[in-house]
Design an enzyme around this catalytic site. Structure first.
Site, PDB file in Angstrom:
ATOM      1  N   VAL A  20      27.224  23.501  -8.617  1.00  0.00           N
ATOM      2  CA  VAL A  20      26.350  22.645  -7.801  1.00  0.00           C
ATOM      3  C   VAL A  20      27.157  21.417  -7.367  1.00  0.00           C
ATOM      4  O   VAL A  20      27.088  20.982  -6.206  1.00  0.00           O
ATOM      5  CB  VAL A  20      25.091  22.228  -8.614  1.00  0.00           C
ATOM      6  CG1 VAL A  20      24.259  21.224  -7.844  1.00  0.00           C
ATOM      7  CG2 VAL A  20      24.263  23.458  -8.987  1.00  0.00           C
ATOM      8  N   GLN A  21      27.953  20.875  -8.314  1.00  0.00           N
ATOM      9  CA  GLN A  21      28.722  19.658  -8.024  1.00  0.00           C
ATOM     10  C   GLN A  21      29.642  19.859  -6.809  1.00  0.00           C
ATOM     11  O   GLN A  21      29.685  19.022  -5.901  1.00  0.00           O
ATOM     12  CB  GLN A  21      29.585  19.288  -9.249  1.00  0.00           C
ATOM     13  CG  GLN A  21      28.829  18.669 -10.407  1.00  0.00           C
ATOM     14  CD  GLN A  21      28.277  19.667 -11.413  1.00  0.00           C
ATOM     15  OE1 GLN A  21      28.028  20.826 -11.085  1.00  0.00           O
ATOM     16  NE2 GLN A  21      28.052  19.238 -12.643  1.00  0.00           N
ATOM     17  N   ARG A  52      25.822  34.566 -10.063  1.00  0.00           N
ATOM     18  CA  ARG A  52      24.535  34.123 -10.611  1.00  0.00           C
ATOM     19  C   ARG A  52      23.606  33.751  -9.466  1.00  0.00           C
ATOM     20  O   ARG A  52      24.035  33.649  -8.304  1.00  0.00           O
ATOM     21  CB  ARG A  52      24.722  32.919 -11.535  1.00  0.00           C
ATOM     22  CG  ARG A  52      25.207  31.679 -10.808  1.00  0.00           C
ATOM     23  CD  ARG A  52      25.260  30.437 -11.680  1.00  0.00           C
ATOM     24  NE  ARG A  52      25.671  29.277 -10.901  1.00  0.00           N
ATOM     25  CZ  ARG A  52      25.719  28.033 -11.343  1.00  0.00           C
ATOM     26  NH1 ARG A  52      25.383  27.755 -12.582  1.00  0.00           N
ATOM     27  NH2 ARG A  52      26.102  27.042 -10.553  1.00  0.00           N
ATOM     28  N   LYS A  84       0.848  -1.193   0.000  1.00  0.00           N
ATOM     29  CA  LYS A  84       0.000   0.000   0.000  1.00  0.00           C
ATOM     30  C   LYS A  84       0.882   1.241   0.000  1.00  0.00           C
ATOM     31  O   LYS A  84       1.868   1.313   0.744  1.00  0.00           O
ATOM     32  CB  LYS A  84      -0.876  -0.007   1.263  1.00  0.00           C
ATOM     33  CG  LYS A  84      -2.190   0.741   1.131  1.00  0.00           C
ATOM     34  CD  LYS A  84      -3.157   0.074   0.184  1.00  0.00           C
ATOM     35  CE  LYS A  84      -4.603   0.262   0.600  1.00  0.00           C
ATOM     36  NZ  LYS A  84      -5.521  -0.519  -0.236  1.00  0.00           N
ATOM     37  N   ASN A 133      19.143  22.029 -10.838  1.00  0.00           N
ATOM     38  CA  ASN A 133      19.660  23.401 -10.930  1.00  0.00           C
ATOM     39  C   ASN A 133      18.534  24.211 -11.569  1.00  0.00           C
ATOM     40  O   ASN A 133      18.288  24.106 -12.775  1.00  0.00           O
ATOM     41  CB  ASN A 133      20.942  23.411 -11.781  1.00  0.00           C
ATOM     42  CG  ASN A 133      21.632  24.760 -11.764  1.00  0.00           C
ATOM     43  OD1 ASN A 133      21.229  25.668 -11.034  1.00  0.00           O
ATOM     44  ND2 ASN A 133      22.673  24.912 -12.570  1.00  0.00           N
ATOM     45  N   HIS A 161      17.079  27.155 -13.083  1.00  0.00           N
ATOM     46  CA  HIS A 161      17.710  28.308 -13.729  1.00  0.00           C
ATOM     47  C   HIS A 161      16.861  29.574 -13.628  1.00  0.00           C
ATOM     48  O   HIS A 161      15.629  29.526 -13.781  1.00  0.00           O
ATOM     49  CB  HIS A 161      17.990  27.995 -15.196  1.00  0.00           C
ATOM     50  CG  HIS A 161      18.783  26.742 -15.396  1.00  0.00           C
ATOM     51  ND1 HIS A 161      20.038  26.564 -14.859  1.00  0.00           N
ATOM     52  CD2 HIS A 161      18.495  25.593 -16.058  1.00  0.00           C
ATOM     53  CE1 HIS A 161      20.495  25.366 -15.188  1.00  0.00           C
ATOM     54  NE2 HIS A 161      19.570  24.751 -15.910  1.00  0.00           N
ATOM     55  N   THR A 220      -3.708  -5.576   0.569  1.00  0.00           N
ATOM     56  CA  THR A 220      -3.118  -4.250   0.786  1.00  0.00           C
ATOM     57  C   THR A 220      -3.967  -3.463   1.781  1.00  0.00           C
ATOM     58  O   THR A 220      -3.463  -2.590   2.485  1.00  0.00           O
ATOM     59  CB  THR A 220      -2.962  -3.467  -0.536  1.00  0.00           C
ATOM     60  OG1 THR A 220      -4.236  -3.122  -1.045  1.00  0.00           O
ATOM     61  CG2 THR A 220      -2.174  -4.251  -1.567  1.00  0.00           C
TER      62      THR A 220
HETATM   63  O1  LIG Z   1      26.650  24.313 -11.230  1.00  0.00           O
HETATM   64  C1  LIG Z   1      26.442  23.995 -12.413  1.00  0.00           C
HETATM   65  N1  LIG Z   1      26.807  22.765 -12.857  1.00  0.00           N
HETATM   66  C2  LIG Z   1      26.624  22.343 -14.146  1.00  0.00           C
HETATM   67  O2  LIG Z   1      26.962  21.194 -14.518  1.00  0.00           O
HETATM   68  C3  LIG Z   1      26.018  23.265 -15.026  1.00  0.00           C
HETATM   69  N2  LIG Z   1      25.677  23.200 -16.344  1.00  0.00           N
HETATM   70  C4  LIG Z   1      25.098  24.384 -16.657  1.00  0.00           C
HETATM   71  O3  LIG Z   1      24.657  24.680 -17.822  1.00  0.00           O
HETATM   72  N3  LIG Z   1      25.078  25.219 -15.578  1.00  0.00           N
HETATM   73  C5  LIG Z   1      25.626  24.538 -14.535  1.00  0.00           C
HETATM   74  N4  LIG Z   1      25.844  24.875 -13.253  1.00  0.00           N
END
Ligand SMILES: O=c1[nH]c(=O)c2[nH]c(=O)[nH]c2[nH]1
Length: 328
Positions: A259-260, A204, A37, A286, A288, A85
């Site tokens: 971000v990575q 940004r 469930k 991400n 935008h 369930t």
């Molecule tokens: O932090 C980011 N990682 C990406 O891999 C990526 N690719 C992108 O177009 N902008 C960003 N920003």
């Protein structure tokens, strides 16, 4: 043996079976199955025994899936082994009434033990609990006893895969914690090729819906009984607090290279703070925000007016553990 239905004979004429094939060729084999469930919801009020007007509330959404000896239900239309369930839903609600559901890691362990101990033909369970975020708020400078604010769509999560053998995988997490910073984020130095249009930037907007999961070290936790004891002792609440605070503070304080890089730093910090966690994962869209070009009106736009792009979004994931793992 019963005669083959007409359609099967037809099939055999069109596609004759090679002479060296086994005489009884199975057309289909059940390779895996699970059922249960999903979206079982409850809200439980926990009253302070010394002051019954002082409350905490747990609103939760629960999923329980069972694995086991249910093959005949699929292959022979024999329902005998099926725990309906509907029974699974009743169990979640009755146990939520009888058992302390705070924190959800303790309740997920309790449910896992219940289904394995009660039904001998159940070999494994796969359970997920999402806790909705109700927070008590201040009135006249004092936290009110029993009035709550729904603090966004954010969820606290716990999941458990548990096998009759005693093996288990327990994970905790945060989902849909939406954050945005309007500066303090960069992205430059990336691969350039004839398909690249993105301009490098040292300033940004960065925004995401945080989905973070930390997996507990089952060897160190030992058993689900110990998970319940640790839940009572506060282990999971303090880890959740550390993970949430780490996510929010690193997001705010770091001048993000990407971000990575930021998500990796968050994982590393959580591993440092919570020794019983074996790995931490983040999955971050991400989201935008594009600078709107107002030059046609003779207006400068110094990172002030943006267009929130509904799609597409980047999607960036990683898992960080304490040792190297083979990559697929
Ligand atoms: O932090 C980011 N990682 C990406 O891999 C990526 N690719 C992108 O177009 N902008 C960003 N920003």
């Amino acid at each position: 043996m019963l005669p083959a239905p007409a359609s099967a004979k037809c099939f055999a004429v069109l596609y004759p079976i090679p002479v060296d094939a086994p005489t009884e060729t199975k057309m289909a084999v059940l390779q895996s199955s699970t059922y249960g469930k999903d979206n079982v919801k409850f809200l439980k009020v926990k009253k302070d025994p010394l002051n019954p007007k002082v409350h905490e509330v747990m609103e939760a959404t629960v999923k329980v899936l069972l694995v086991g000896n249910f093959d005949v239900a699929y292959t022979k239309a024999d329902n005998a082994p099926i725990v309906p369930t509907d029974t699974i839903k009743n169990t979640i609600l009755v146990e939520a009434k009888k058992f302390d559901v705070f924190p959800i890691e303790g309740f997920v362990a309790h449910l896992g033990l219940h289904f394995i101990n009660k039904y001998s033909h159940v070999s494994g369970v796969d359970i997920e609990i999402f806790q909705h975020r109700w927070t008590k708020y201040p009135v006249n400078g004092k936290i009110h006893d029993h009035s709550f604010l729904k603090d966004g769509e954010e969820l606290r999560t716990a999941s458990l895969k548990y096998k009759r053998s005693g093996e288990f995988v327990l994970k905790s997490g945060i989902k849909d914690l939406t954050v945005l910073k309007s500066t303090g984020s960069m992205f430059y130095g990336f691969n350039q090729c004839d398909y690249t249009t993105l301009k490098p930037t040292t300033d940004r907007i960065l925004s995401t819906d945080v989905d973070s999961v930390w997996e507990w070290d089952s060897k160190k936790l030992g058993s689900l009984q110990n998970v319940i004891s640790q839940a009572r002792a506060g282990l999971f609440d303090s880890a959740y607090k550390s993970a949430r605070e780490t996510t929010l503070s690193l997001f705010a304080l770091e001048n993000s290279a990407s971000v990575q890089a930021t998500m990796y730093n968050m994982c590393e910090e959580i591993l440092k703070l919570v020794p019983l966690v074996s790995n931490v994962s983040y999955s971050l869209p991400n989201k935008h925000y594009f600078l709107i070009d107002l030059s046609w009106k003779g207006l400068e736009n110094d990172n002030e007016l943006f267009y929130p792009s509904p799609h597409p979004n980047g999607l960036i994931k990683c898992t960080v553990g304490r040792e190297k793992k083979a990559k697929f």
